[in-house]
Scaffold this motif. Sequence first.
Motif: not given
Ligand code: ADP
Length: 514
Positions: A466-467, A457, A405-406, A432, A463-464, A402, A450-452
């Motif tokens: 991972g966390l 994104n 990615k971000f 990060d 998939t939302g 993550n 949940y995804r922001v």
């Molecule tokens: P995914 O990465 O598949 O969308 P996750 O459950 O891993 O699902 O993350 C959920 C959401 O949390 C992400 O879509 C993102 O919007 C936000 N997120 C997670 N990690 C970070 C990060 N390091 N920086 C910014 N946003 C994050």
Amino acid sequence: MTGPENSSQFFLIVTIAGILVLAVIVYLTIVLSSKEDTIKKMEEAHQRLMRSFNELDEQAKLIVRTDLELNKAQEELDKRLNGINALQRTSRQISQALNEGEIFQKLSPTLFEELGFALALVVTFDGSGMRKRINIGFAENSIPSLLSKLEKDDHLKSALKERHAFSSNNTSRKSKEKITAIFDIEHFILAPILTQNGTIGFVFVGNRYTAPAVTQGDEELIGILASQIGQSIENAVLFEQVFHSSQELELKVKERTKQLAQALEQVEEINQKKSEFISAVSHELRTPLTSIKGYAAILIAGKIGEIPDTVKERLAKINSHSDNLVSLINNLLDIARIESGRVEMKFALHPVKPMVDNVADLLTPQIKDKDIKLIVTVPDDIKEVYVDISQAERVFINLLSNAIKFTPKSGTITIAALPEINMGFVTFEVTDTGIGIPAEDLKKLFNEFYRVDNEINQNVKGTGLGLTLAKNIVEAHHGKIDVKSKVGVGTTFSFTLPLSAEIFANAKIVKTTI
Ligand code: ADP
């Protein structure tokens, strides 16, 4: 001797005798007059003495009188002191009473005796009539008629209304006679029992005919007693109100707790059903998906015959989408399994440094691709953690991927084990310098799917899950996961893992709530 000689001699003798007689007379006169003086002085002294004696007598009488008065005053003082002591004792007791009944129980005959009164009548009333009363010394069967007579007495009524004490000491002879006739007593004091809402009763004390008249001091003491009773009744009423509302509150809290417990049970039941449903559906989906992937692979490999490139391209897409679906289904299955405790975790002590390095190695290509600087810090004294290594690595992988990615190109990512051990847990942080997460999204971040809503994104698939998975794994280790972030600055995910089997076993299971 010649005649003239004789006569001169005779003359001489007579003269001498005369002088002697004169001298004696003078002497006697002097002596007598000095005696008279002395007698006079003595008389004066006698008179002075008599006066002093009279004065002394007066003073002696005064002393006796003063002594008598002092004795009387002393007696009065002793009596007052006794009264004050009794009043103080009773005040203490009634101020601790929790209701009016208890207050009346403390008003004993001894109290009134010590206050100097053989008879007492204490009454409280409200709009609907008499509430409580005690009677000391009056004939019990005379009380109702006494009270009704009292009610009709204007002086008493106005004393109660105007909230002042009324006594045989400060009232007119006529009204005194009236009270005397009602109660068959000579000395009396009536003090109203007052509260903030007005007069709620009275204290009436008295003595029969032989007792000494009431003094101002008596009036004051009875006044204090009445006001103390009023205050204690007021406190008791307040206490009862508070007690009732606290009981009501307690009932409400119990009721609410019961409802919440039921709701929680329902939520857990629903959660359980959801996990079972996801599990079942995922299983059902996995089998056909595997066949789809298999057939696609066979087709791409040309095992059934040559196929045109355009078809190959589409088959490749089917394959990659199938991969995505398989990974989503696997994640869903894992979340459901970990949540319901159906995953068998293989806990053991694992060295920290190799675990973190391994994850970093695994993601090195993506890190390099984005020219990201990766910093790994593990203090030397943090050696091992008690974990299921493959699950713990999944947490690191999810957080690190993550972060990659971000985080824009040339950013920095830090993986750190903190030097401070918290209750036997090591805290890890993945920080990060990426896009950050808005505060309103932080609360829901660990929810499934949940995804922001942000640009990355919208372009990159995810998939939302991972966390949610990371959270479930950390909690299965009895640890906690948390996130702090600032939009445009970066994000830090932190989580804890136990140092030993003992710490893991003794730790309270915590559910992460943000
Ligand atoms: P995914 O990465 O598949 O969308 P996750 O459950 O891993 O699902 O993350 C959920 C959401 O949390 C992400 O879509 C993102 O919007 C936000 N997120 C997670 N990690 C970070 C990060 N390091 N920086 C910014 N946003 C994050």
